[in-house]
Structures are given as C-alpha cells and as structure tokens.
Design a protein around this motif. Structure first.
Motif, PDB file in Angstrom:
ATOM      1  N   THR A  99       0.844  -1.208   0.000  1.00 22.00           N
ATOM      2  CA  THR A  99       0.000   0.000   0.000  1.00 22.00           C
ATOM      3  C   THR A  99       0.871   1.247   0.000  1.00 22.00           C
ATOM      4  O   THR A  99       0.642   2.190  -0.758  1.00 22.00           O
ATOM      5  CB  THR A  99      -0.928   0.020   1.241  1.00 22.00           C
ATOM      6  N   LEU A 100       1.901   1.243   0.855  1.00 22.72           N
ATOM      7  CA  LEU A 100       2.776   2.415   0.944  1.00 22.72           C
ATOM      8  C   LEU A 100       3.581   2.623  -0.337  1.00 22.72           C
ATOM      9  O   LEU A 100       3.676   3.743  -0.837  1.00 22.72           O
ATOM     10  CB  LEU A 100       3.727   2.265   2.141  1.00 22.72           C
ATOM     11  N   ARG A 101       4.128   1.547  -0.901  1.00 19.94           N
ATOM     12  CA  ARG A 101       4.922   1.702  -2.130  1.00 19.94           C
ATOM     13  C   ARG A 101       4.060   2.210  -3.286  1.00 19.94           C
ATOM     14  O   ARG A 101       4.547   2.944  -4.145  1.00 19.94           O
ATOM     15  CB  ARG A 101       5.593   0.369  -2.499  1.00 19.94           C
ATOM     16  N   ASN A 102       2.788   1.820  -3.287  1.00 20.89           N
ATOM     17  CA  ASN A 102       1.879   2.318  -4.329  1.00 20.89           C
ATOM     18  C   ASN A 102       1.581   3.803  -4.148  1.00 20.89           C
ATOM     19  O   ASN A 102       1.026   4.445  -5.041  1.00 20.89           O
ATOM     20  CB  ASN A 102       0.558   1.527  -4.316  1.00 20.89           C
ATOM     21  N   ASN A 103       1.921   4.330  -2.971  1.00 20.43           N
ATOM     22  CA  ASN A 103       1.683   5.756  -2.689  1.00 20.43           C
ATOM     23  C   ASN A 103       2.997   6.481  -2.382  1.00 20.43           C
ATOM     24  O   ASN A 103       3.028   7.402  -1.572  1.00 20.43           O
ATOM     25  CB  ASN A 103       0.710   5.895  -1.516  1.00 20.43           C
ATOM     26  N   GLN A 104       4.053   6.020  -3.021  1.00 22.69           N
ATOM     27  CA  GLN A 104       5.394   6.621  -2.865  1.00 22.69           C
ATOM     28  C   GLN A 104       5.862   6.616  -1.404  1.00 22.69           C
ATOM     29  O   GLN A 104       6.607   7.491  -0.971  1.00 22.69           O
ATOM     30  CB  GLN A 104       5.427   8.064  -3.419  1.00 22.69           C
ATOM     31  N   GLY A 105       5.421   5.639  -0.649  1.00 25.27           N
ATOM     32  CA  GLY A 105       5.878   5.502   0.727  1.00 25.27           C
ATOM     33  C   GLY A 105       6.757   4.274   0.880  1.00 25.27           C
ATOM     34  O   GLY A 105       7.096   3.608  -0.104  1.00 25.27           O
ATOM     35  N   GLU A 106       7.148   3.979   2.119  1.00 30.55           N
ATOM     36  CA  GLU A 106       8.013   2.818   2.354  1.00 30.55           C
ATOM     37  C   GLU A 106       7.840   2.329   3.800  1.00 30.55           C
ATOM     38  O   GLU A 106       7.564   3.128   4.707  1.00 30.55           O
ATOM     39  CB  GLU A 106       9.480   3.198   2.099  1.00 30.55           C
ATOM     40  N   LEU A 107       7.995   1.039   3.966  1.00 36.34           N
ATOM     41  CA  LEU A 107       7.950   0.434   5.300  1.00 36.34           C
ATOM     42  C   LEU A 107       9.215  -0.406   5.469  1.00 36.34           C
ATOM     43  O   LEU A 107       9.528  -1.239   4.608  1.00 36.34           O
ATOM     44  CB  LEU A 107       6.688  -0.435   5.422  1.00 36.34           C
ATOM     45  N   LYS A 108       9.951  -0.144   6.536  1.00 38.27           N
ATOM     46  CA  LYS A 108      11.192  -0.874   6.786  1.00 38.27           C
ATOM     47  C   LYS A 108      11.111  -1.584   8.134  1.00 38.27           C
ATOM     48  O   LYS A 108      10.326  -1.181   8.991  1.00 38.27           O
ATOM     49  CB  LYS A 108      12.382   0.088   6.743  1.00 38.27           C
ATOM     50  N   LEU A 109      11.920  -2.610   8.283  1.00 34.08           N
ATOM     51  CA  LEU A 109      11.896  -3.394   9.523  1.00 34.08           C
ATOM     52  C   LEU A 109      13.186  -3.169  10.304  1.00 34.08           C
ATOM     53  O   LEU A 109      14.264  -3.058   9.714  1.00 34.08           O
ATOM     54  CB  LEU A 109      11.751  -4.883   9.194  1.00 34.08           C
ATOM     55  N   ALA A 110      13.062  -3.122  11.631  1.00 35.88           N
ATOM     56  CA  ALA A 110      14.245  -2.973  12.484  1.00 35.88           C
ATOM     57  C   ALA A 110      14.223  -4.026  13.588  1.00 35.88           C
ATOM     58  O   ALA A 110      13.158  -4.503  13.990  1.00 35.88           O
ATOM     59  CB  ALA A 110      14.262  -1.577  13.110  1.00 35.88           C
ATOM     60  N   ASN A 111      15.419  -4.378  14.056  1.00 38.45           N
ATOM     61  CA  ASN A 111      15.551  -5.340  15.173  1.00 38.45           C
ATOM     62  C   ASN A 111      14.815  -6.654  14.905  1.00 38.45           C
ATOM     63  O   ASN A 111      14.071  -7.146  15.758  1.00 38.45           O
ATOM     64  CB  ASN A 111      15.019  -4.724  16.473  1.00 38.45           C
ATOM     65  N   VAL A 112      15.017  -7.198  13.719  1.00 36.55           N
ATOM     66  CA  VAL A 112      14.313  -8.433  13.362  1.00 36.55           C
ATOM     67  C   VAL A 112      14.946  -9.597  14.135  1.00 36.55           C
ATOM     68  O   VAL A 112      16.155  -9.828  14.039  1.00 36.55           O
ATOM     69  CB  VAL A 112      14.414  -8.698  11.840  1.00 36.55           C
ATOM     70  N   THR A 113      14.134 -10.298  14.912  1.00 36.97           N
ATOM     71  CA  THR A 113      14.664 -11.407  15.712  1.00 36.97           C
ATOM     72  C   THR A 113      15.013 -12.590  14.800  1.00 36.97           C
ATOM     73  O   THR A 113      14.542 -12.672  13.665  1.00 36.97           O
ATOM     74  CB  THR A 113      13.617 -11.876  16.739  1.00 36.97           C
TER      75      THR A 113
END
Lengths: 111, 140
Positions: free
Chosen positions: A68-82
């Motif tokens: 959804t975010l990439r389709n709206n020029q956004g981005e979601l990133k992950l941190a501290n992945v176990t």
C-alpha cells in the motif's frame, strides 16, 4: 499483543509487543498501520525486537502495509528483526522484499 | 459451545480467531511440561496457529458453532498434533506456492508453506465434502 507508536524525524515507528497470530492482536496492528496511512503518513519503521513470534497473519499485515505504501510513494522498513522472524522472512523469500536494519535509528536514517 | 473446552490432551474451540490465544496457551503449557525448548515451542505454535486459522476461516467458514479440535500427543522425543475442523474439505494438491514471483507480495497463502518448513512432517487428510484433518509431527 500490545502496540506503541511514535514519530521521529518524520518517520512513524510502530512497536508491537508479544505474539502476532491472527485475531484481535493482528487487528490492532493492521488498524493502526492503515489509520496512519490514511492520515498521510508515508514513512514507517516496524521495530520487531519485542515480537516473540508471528505467523503468516503477521507477515500478511506487514506485506500489505508495504505494498500500500509503495503504491503511494511511501516505504515500510523493519528494524531489530529477531532470529525467529528472520528465518520466516527467508523461508517465504520476503527477505528479498523488505529492507531490514539492526536498529530503529539506522532504519530512520535510511529514509 | 461458546468457549474453549480443554482436557489434558486436547482443546476444542468455536470458530473464532479470538480463541487462537487459548490454543497457544494450551500448547505452551503442555510442551513446557514436557521440557521442550522455547524455540521449538515457537515453531510448533506458529505451525499450529497457521493450521487452526485455516480451519476456522477456510474449513469452518468462520461459522462460530462449528468447532476446531487440537489434540496433542508428546512421547519421548516426538510430538504429534492433530487439528480437525467441521468443514467441507479442499484439494490439498491444489495449493499455490507463495514464493513464486506472482504470489510473493500476496497478503495470504503462506500458512501451509511455513508449516511444512517448521515441522518435520505435515499430513493433510482432506477432500471435497468431508472435514479436514491435519497431522503435524516434530522431533523435540
């Protein structure tokens, strides 16, 4: 599952805590993510350090948010992945889709 | 039945995902008692919740009155878990791979794939017009 969120340097940081297995716990994360997207937020980091484990429901929520975010020029990133979640990302090949960072600060700086 | 029914070796829940947490609690309790490693318990819990989710949503079509039953048998170094729904079955040979390029970004469809990766053995007994029974085994 519990969920905290805050904004730092224009990036929304979500901190789920517990297990994400489907049902009411998963709804909390899904609804918060989409509430913020609808408010116009485009940059997200999900801090997974406090997530004991998640199943495909959790993966489905973050992949849905990402697309959804990439389709709206956004981005979601992950941190501290176990390690547990990292292995799920590898098994499902989603490790090739998500940007992952060792810390929330690194993830925020990457935008 | 409007809430979970728990015995020493089984839990039976109505078809609502609000009871997944009860299934997880039941499993964790039995496996901790059996001395199973925390990481292995997580693999089993992830797998069982995948199959129970499928049983609720796809098997029982979220009809609250229909039950999902989870039975556990832990002996020596092997655990076997059987999940049964009251649905109308499906063709287990007709499951798409979630790691194909066309499916990679789909929101759903990873449950059985993940379960096969985390458990040693996954047996799906199903077919059109009859309930689905999934048997999971893992060395503990």
């Amino acid at each position: 599952m519990k969920l905290n969120d805050f904004e730092q340097d224009g990036v929304m940081v979500l901190e789920p805590k517990g297990k994400i297995m489907g049902g009411p716990d998963a709804t909390i994360l899904h609804e918060k993510l989409y509430e913020l997207i609808e408010k116009g937020k485009k940059k997200f980091v999900i801090d997974l350090s406090r997530v004991e484990w998640m199943n495909s429901t959790g993966l489905g929520i973050i992949i849905s948010g990402l697309t959804t975010l990439r389709n709206n020029q956004g981005e979601l990133k992950l941190a501290n992945v176990t390690e547990k979640i990292k292995s799920l990302l590898v098994i499902t090949k989603l490790a090739t889709v998500f940007e992952t960072y060792d810390t929330v600060d690194e993830a925020i700086k990457s935008f | 039945m409007d809430k979970p029914i728990i015995t020493e070796s089984s839990i039976k829940i109505p078809s609502s995902q609000e009871f997944l947490v009860d299934v997880d609690g039941f499993l964790e309790g039995r496996l901790v008692k059996h001395g199973v490693d925390k990481g292995v318990i997580a693999d089993i819990a992830i797998s069982v919740t995948e199959i129970v989710n499928n049983a609720i949503v796809h098997g029982n079509k979220s009809v609250f009155e229909k039950a999902v039953t989870v039975e556990i048998k832990a002996e020596n170094s092997e655990v076997e878990i059987v999940i049964t729904d009251e649905g109308d079955g499906f063709d287990p040979h007709n499951i798409k791979s979630p790691i194909e390029d066309d499916n990679l970004l789909k929101e759903v469809g990873r449950g059985i794939f993940i379960t096969r990766a985390l458990m040693d053995k996954v047996d799906i007994d199903s077919g059109p017009g009859r309930p689905t029974r999934v048997t999971l085994s893992k060395h503990i």
